[in-house]
Design a protein around this motif. Structure first.
Motif, PDB file in Angstrom:
ATOM      1  N   SER A 136     -12.724  31.129  -1.778  1.00  0.00           N
ATOM      2  CA  SER A 136     -11.904  32.242  -2.248  1.00  0.00           C
ATOM      3  C   SER A 136     -11.972  33.409  -1.258  1.00  0.00           C
ATOM      4  O   SER A 136     -10.966  34.055  -0.972  1.00  0.00           O
ATOM      5  CB  SER A 136     -12.326  32.677  -3.647  1.00  0.00           C
ATOM      6  N   LEU A 137     -13.152  33.639  -0.700  1.00  0.00           N
ATOM      7  CA  LEU A 137     -13.271  34.690   0.325  1.00  0.00           C
ATOM      8  C   LEU A 137     -12.450  34.309   1.555  1.00  0.00           C
ATOM      9  O   LEU A 137     -11.800  35.132   2.188  1.00  0.00           O
ATOM     10  CB  LEU A 137     -14.726  34.882   0.726  1.00  0.00           C
ATOM     11  N   ASN A 138     -12.492  33.022   1.858  1.00  0.00           N
ATOM     12  CA  ASN A 138     -11.802  32.488   3.010  1.00  0.00           C
ATOM     13  C   ASN A 138     -10.289  32.680   2.909  1.00  0.00           C
ATOM     14  O   ASN A 138      -9.588  32.831   3.901  1.00  0.00           O
ATOM     15  CB  ASN A 138     -12.143  31.002   3.079  1.00  0.00           C
ATOM     16  N   ARG A 139      -9.789  32.656   1.675  1.00  0.00           N
ATOM     17  CA  ARG A 139      -8.353  32.872   1.488  1.00  0.00           C
ATOM     18  C   ARG A 139      -8.005  34.347   1.514  1.00  0.00           C
ATOM     19  O   ARG A 139      -6.874  34.732   1.297  1.00  0.00           O
ATOM     20  CB  ARG A 139      -7.916  32.305   0.135  1.00  0.00           C
ATOM     21  N   GLY A 140      -9.039  35.170   1.686  1.00  0.00           N
ATOM     22  CA  GLY A 140      -8.796  36.611   1.711  1.00  0.00           C
ATOM     23  C   GLY A 140      -8.889  37.222   0.331  1.00  0.00           C
ATOM     24  O   GLY A 140      -8.516  38.372   0.104  1.00  0.00           O
ATOM     25  N   LEU A 141      -9.404  36.439  -0.602  1.00  0.00           N
ATOM     26  CA  LEU A 141      -9.506  36.909  -1.981  1.00  0.00           C
ATOM     27  C   LEU A 141     -10.920  37.436  -2.202  1.00  0.00           C
ATOM     28  O   LEU A 141     -11.877  36.669  -2.211  1.00  0.00           O
ATOM     29  CB  LEU A 141      -9.228  35.730  -2.914  1.00  0.00           C
TER      30      LEU A 141
END
Lengths: 243, 243
Positions: B209-214
């Protein structure tokens, strides 16, 4: 200065230190004698606050190492048995690190490091990596670490172990000199060292004190005029213990 | 203050020896190599870096992060310098925090040195740099989690090799646990509840989720609490070992 009261350490079923009580006053150098495994190192580790005692207490300059370990540790300089060092550092780097941890900074730190280097004759190797030092120099580097903050109490675990006769002599002289203003507890199993450097000595065996007195008193107590005879008659040989 | 002294020493020790350089070079080679080969960076035309670049990080960290952390306490116990630290007037927490942050800094440097890839995607396209930053944050948190695990393991042993093998095994498990292909296979063998429990242990859910910018608070809390638990465990083990 050092007051040890009913200090006991139990490792499983083995009692390494058994109800030990003694004091070391200012200006006194107490030799801590005993065969290997008698509990010398364990006692020293408890006084320096490295391991907690099972029961009893040790006070340094009136401060309990159990109740106020951090404060008590500021009063102690300690040379552990194997003289451990960070091998990736230089002598001066290591001493500066130790001084910083001890809360020294700026000129006070530099002065302390310089003084310790002078006291322990480390000038020639100060900028050398600890990795490359001989055993004698390593030992003295670790001893220098114990002197940095000019502690009131020095606890030295076999400070002359592994040194050559010249170095042994120097370290003994150093201990004697420092002993005039500090309380020093040092362990050894070299009996001549007791006569050479100590004002008093205790012999421990199986965690208990079996003899206590000035070197002259102990020699008298032996009956034969030899500390070795006294040592051998009072302590358990590991060949006996195994039997 | 003492934590800072310990931090400086540890950090200079990483960079005084080949350890840090070797690991950083291998990390850069692996991460770039994977990005351009299996990541198909040139063909995919994806400027977000999510699949081409960040995707590989947990796989690399699971092998390399323990190599940075393994010496933290294992070496200290093997050489006996833990006895110095234990008798200095400092709390065990300053040592834990200082050492941990030093190891984390090595990885921060390694991650920072991947900056050319960010410049490249900015030159070739118009990526969301916020998302890239979140990707870096995710990577760094995964790495910090693995470092915390390694630190915990290294408190248990004096042998760096044992520490490395055990830590890598735990990190590999954590990477596999949440990986889709693995959970799909696992789902055929066990009930969905078990799969869900296993997935929760894995790093992917939070990393992705962090990787998606979330930026979700729950992910940061998950990483944060994992790290804190490991550091608490380290302190407990070190204290227990001295008793």
């Amino acid at each position: 200065m050092i007051e040890v009261e009913n200090l006991t350490k139990q490792f499983g079923s083995k009692r390494a230190v058994d109800d030990l009580t003694f004091t070391v006053k200012k200006g006194e150098v107490l030799g801590f004698l005993g065969p290997n495994g008698a509990g010398k190192s364990t006692t020293m580790r408890m006084i320096t606050g490295f391991i907690p005692p099972t029961s009893g207490d040790a006070r340094v300059c009136g401060i309990s190492v159990i109740d106020e370990p951090k404060k008590a540790k500021t009063k102690i300089g300690y040379l552990p048995e194997s003289a451990p060092l960070y091998h990736d550092m230089t002598v001066i780097g290591f001493l500066k690190f130790c001084a910083s941890v001890r809360g020294l900074s700026g000129t006070a730190k530099n002065d302390a490091v310089e003084r310790a280097i002078d006291t322990c004759f480390l000038n020639s190797v100060a900028r050398q990596s600890i990795d490359t030092l001989s055993k004698g120099y390593r030992h003295r580097t670790c001893l220098a670490q114990a002197l940095l903050h000019d502690p009131e109490v020095l606890i030295l675990d076999e400070p002359t172990d592994g040194l050559d006769p010249n170095q042994k002599h120097e370290v003994r002289q150093l201990i004697k000199r420092l002993g005039r203003e500090k309380a020093i507890l040092f362990s050894t199993h070299i009996l001549e060292e007791v006569e050479a450097a100590c004002t008093r000595a205790v012999i421990v065996d199986c965690g208990k004190i079996v003899a206590d007195g000035t070197p002259a008193e102990l020699i008298e107590q032996s009956g034969t005029g030899s500390l070795t005879d006294l040592f051998r008659s009072l302590t358990t040989r590991d060949t006996e213990a195994a039997a | 203050m003492t934590a800072l002294t310990i931090y400086k020493r540890e950090l200079s020790s990483y960079f005084a020896q080949p350890t840090a350089y070797a690991i950083i070079v291998i990390f850069l080679a692996l991460s770039m190599g994977l990005t351009f080969s299996f990541g198909n960076f040139m063909r995919v035309g994806d400027a977000s870096l999510e699949w081409t670049f960040f995707f590989w990080h947990p796989w690399i960290f699971m092998l390399l992060a323990p190599a940075v952390g393994m010496k933290l306490w294992a070496d200290e116990q093997r050489t006996g310098t833990i006895e110095l630290l234990g008798t200095f007037p400092l709390s065990i927490w300053s040592a834990i925090i200082g050492k941990y942050l030093a190891a984390a800094t090595v990885w921060l440097v390694a991650l920072a040195l991947t900056f050319p890839i960010v410049l490249t995607v900015n030159y070739l396209g118009t990526p969301d740099n916020g998302a890239i930053f979140a990707g870096y944050l995710g990577s760094f948190l995964v790495c910090c989690t693995f470092l915390a695990i390694t630190m915990l393991v290294s408190a248990c042993t004096r042998d760096q090799v044992v520490c490395l093998i055990v830590s890598v095994a735990i990190c590999v498990t954590m990477v596999l646990c949440g990986y889709d292909d693995f959970t799909r296979e696992l789902g055929k063998a066990v009930s969905p509840a078990v799969v869900e429990a296993v997935t929760a242990l894995g790093v992917w859910e939070h990393f992705r989720s962090l990787n998606r910018g979330l930026f979700r608070l729950q992910d940061v809390v998950w990483f944060g609490s994992f790290i804190v638990v490991c550091l608490l465990g380290t302190s407990a083990i070190l204290s227990a070992k001295r008793a």
